[in-house]
Structures are given as C-alpha cells and as structure tokens.
Write an enzyme that holds these catalytic residues in place. Structure first.
Site, short mmCIF file in Angstrom:
data_model
loop_
_atom_site.label_atom_id
_atom_site.label_comp_id
_atom_site.label_asym_id
_atom_site.label_seq_id
_atom_site.Cartn_x
_atom_site.Cartn_y
_atom_site.Cartn_z
N GLN A 71 0.83 -1.21 0.00
CA GLN A 71 0.00 0.00 0.00
C GLN A 71 0.86 1.26 0.00
OE1 GLN A 71 -2.23 -0.99 3.54
NE2 GLN A 71 -0.34 -1.54 4.59
N HIS A 99 -8.35 3.15 20.11
CA HIS A 99 -7.51 2.06 20.62
C HIS A 99 -7.95 1.57 21.99
CE1 HIS A 99 -4.47 3.52 17.49
NE2 HIS A 99 -4.93 2.36 17.10
N ASP A 134 0.18 0.19 13.70
CA ASP A 134 0.61 1.42 14.39
C ASP A 134 0.94 1.16 15.85
OD1 ASP A 134 -2.01 1.70 15.87
OD2 ASP A 134 -2.72 1.96 13.82
N ASP A 172 0.26 -12.86 6.99
CA ASP A 172 -1.14 -12.64 6.67
C ASP A 172 -2.02 -13.10 7.83
OD1 ASP A 172 -3.56 -12.29 5.37
OD2 ASP A 172 -3.41 -14.16 4.24
N ASP A 193 -7.93 -5.22 14.15
CA ASP A 193 -7.74 -3.77 13.99
C ASP A 193 -7.29 -3.53 12.56
OD1 ASP A 193 -7.26 -1.10 14.21
OD2 ASP A 193 -5.49 -1.30 15.48
N SER A 194 -8.23 -3.58 11.65
CA SER A 194 -7.89 -3.58 10.22
C SER A 194 -8.14 -2.24 9.57
CB SER A 194 -8.74 -4.63 9.52
OG SER A 194 -10.08 -4.17 9.43
N ASP A 231 -10.01 -0.43 6.09
CA ASP A 231 -11.34 -0.63 5.49
C ASP A 231 -11.35 -1.91 4.65
OD1 ASP A 231 -12.06 1.82 6.59
OD2 ASP A 231 -11.69 2.95 4.75
N PRO A 282 -5.77 -5.08 1.16
CA PRO A 282 -5.21 -6.17 1.96
C PRO A 282 -6.17 -6.70 3.05
CG PRO A 282 -3.77 -4.21 2.04
CD PRO A 282 -4.89 -3.90 1.11
N1 AG3 Z 1 -8.18 1.19 11.85
C1 AG3 Z 1 -8.69 1.97 10.80
C2 AG3 Z 1 -10.18 2.08 10.73
C3 AG3 Z 1 -10.67 2.49 9.39
C4 AG3 Z 1 -10.65 3.96 9.15
N2 AG3 Z 1 -11.39 4.24 7.97
C5 AG3 Z 1 -11.40 5.41 7.35
N3 AG3 Z 1 -10.77 6.46 7.85
N4 AG3 Z 1 -12.04 5.54 6.21
C6 AG3 Z 1 -6.82 0.80 11.74
C7 AG3 Z 1 -5.82 1.66 12.33
C8 AG3 Z 1 -5.90 1.94 13.79
N5 AG3 Z 1 -4.98 1.20 14.57
#
Ligand code: AG3
Length: 277
Positions: free
Chosen positions: A32, A63, A87, A138, A156-157, A159, A163
């Site tokens: 990405q 979080h 992160d 993965d 914690d993905s 959208d 991936p």
């Molecule tokens: N969480 C990201 C959530 C999706 C955010 N979507 C958006 N801004 N369109 C993953 C990272 C946080 N640890």
C-alpha cells in the site's frame, strides 16, 4: 485555503480535508501507499492508500475501545491476538492488562510498524514490550492455523478493500471461532454506522450465527467517516453487557472507563433497527 492540504475521500461524495504542516514520510510498500503527515488540527497522522488510519489527536478513543471492552469482559485474558494494528495503538493498551501474558500482533506490512515506530512513538510504544510478539504475516493465514490458542482476538484492520478484505468474511469469522479458547472473545472494527450499514449488518449477523453472545458498540472517532464508529464483538461465554467492568489497578485511560463500557453498548434506534434479523 492557503498552504498544503490533505484530503481523504471518505465516501464517493464526502471528503475530509486538513491542513498539513509537513510531510514526514511517504512510500509505496509492497502492499500500500504509506504516509505520515504532521497536520494542523490532528497532529501526526498515519494514512494508508490515502485513508486516515490513526491520528495523535483521537487515537486514544479508538484504541482503548477496540481493546478494553473485551479485555474487561474476559475474566483472565492471558493470550491475546491482534490482527493488523501495525501502528501499535491496540498493542499498547493490551500489554497494560496484568493478566495478559502474551500479546501477538500479526501485521501483513512490516513497513507500517517500522515507520510508526519512527514517527508515532506515543502510539507505537509497546513493540519492544516483553509481553509483545510481532509476526509479519497474513492474518487470515495465521488464524486458519490456530485451534483454541487465544482468549481474545482483536481485528484492527483497514477498510474492507485491498489487503484487509479477507478479514471481513464469514469464512474468516469461522476460523476465528476455532482459534479461540472455549470462553474466548472476538472483536473487530466494523466501520461507520451511517455509511457502511449493509456491511455492519452483514458482519453482525455472521458473528451472531457463530457466537452465543454478539454485540455491536459505538465510540466517537472524529477523523473517521461520520465521526461515529462501530465495533462488533462475538463471545463464546462472557457477555460484555452483563459483567461489572473494572480497570486493573494502575491502568490509566483517557476515554474508556466502566461507565463508558456500559454506555457504548447502548444503541440508538437506527442502529438497533439495522441489526434486526
Ligand atoms: N483502523 C482503521 C479504521 C478504518 C478507518 N477508515 C477510514 N478512515 N475511512 C486501523 C488503524 C488503527 N490502529
């Protein structure tokens, strides 16, 4: 509109823009496009493929909420798996719990971890923690190979495009169920209750078909589409709405507390309606 601006196209017809003080990092990883920007309103932010993943200003809400509701529902969360979360914000929260013996983070893109460790030290603060184990692989494949291995699985993905797509399928939830111990709990970020209604409903029904206890809860995240975010939890035994949540002594949080735990599970009518079978 003087100066440099970042814009995320949140939906095909809505954009969020903020003023950029400095571009701290930009690269194309094998997975990405990754950037760290220092912004006027939100401080440093992490973007992947032009989508805001986390910001120093509001990361604590997300979080703490993706971790503590489940951590405080399970009586003894010893082994915790985080999928994604490169992160480190969810990991930072999980290692705070004294019962946690091993927190495994499975992130597909090692560059996310490396770059966040460099530019977001207050979020990426637990990668070297003795309880933390970091695997660059993965998440779908990792979970497929596990049986009754974890007390908690946190997804914690990004959208559900690119991936992360495989992390939003019923087949994956089945693998998660098998990877959990007999009283295990699963929780995932499940997008906006305003703009991703079909997705949220489908995930909730898939999770409800597998787990005896299934819940959706909400928290505000100003930098995500709609400003209100959903989490879906599936539990084999313990009900997050029935426990008396307490924070372990010495643990400090900025958003989560036992009243917030209970309140987050109380859903407005339009979300209740959305989740009806
Ligand atoms: N969480 C990201 C959530 C999706 C955010 N979507 C958006 N801004 N369109 C993953 C990272 C946080 N640890």
């Amino acid at each position: 509109m003087k100066g440099l601006w970042f814009t995320e196209l949140q939906t095909p017809t809505i954009a969020l823009s903020c003023r950029v003080k400095q571009t701290l990092h930009w690269e194309k990883t094998p997975y990405q496009e990754l950037a760290i920007l220092d912004t006027e309103p939100f401080g440093r932010i992490l973007t992947l493929d032009g989508v805001i993943q986390t910001t120093v200003a509001d990361e604590f809400v997300y979080h703490e909420m993706i971790t503590w509701v489940a951590l405080n529902t399970h009586p003894e969360p010893r082994r915790v798996l985080i999928i994604g979360g490169g992160d480190g914000g969810a990991l930072r929260e999980v290692v705070k719990h004294p019962a946690v013996e091993l927190a495994t983070l499975v992130e597909i893109d090692r560059r996310v971890v490396e770059v966040c460790r460099q530019y977001l030290p207050e979020i990426a603060s637990a990668f070297a923690h003795p309880k933390a184990r970091i695997l660059f692989e993965d998440g779908v494949a990792h979970v497929r190979g596990q049986v009754a291995a974890y007390d908690l699985i946190i997804v914690d993905s990004t959208d559900p495009v690119g991936p992360a797509e495989g992390l939003f399928t019923a087949a994956f939830y089945g693998d998660v169920y098998r990877a959990l111990r007999p009283d295990g709990i699963f929780v995932a970020q499940t997008e906006s209750p305003f703009f991703n209604q079909e997705l949220l409903r489908r995930i909730y029904l898939d999770v409800s078909a597998l787990f005896p206890v299934s819940k959706v809860y909400l928290a505000p995240v100003p930098t995500y589409p709609g400003g209100l975010w959903s989490f879906t939890l599936g539990s084999k035994r313990h009900d997050p709405a029935a426990v008396k949540p307490t924070l372990p002594p010495g643990v400090s949080t900025r958003y989560y507390n036992p009243d917030v735990h209970r309140a987050a599970l109380v859903l407005p009518n339009f979300v209740r309606e959305l989740l009806k079978p």
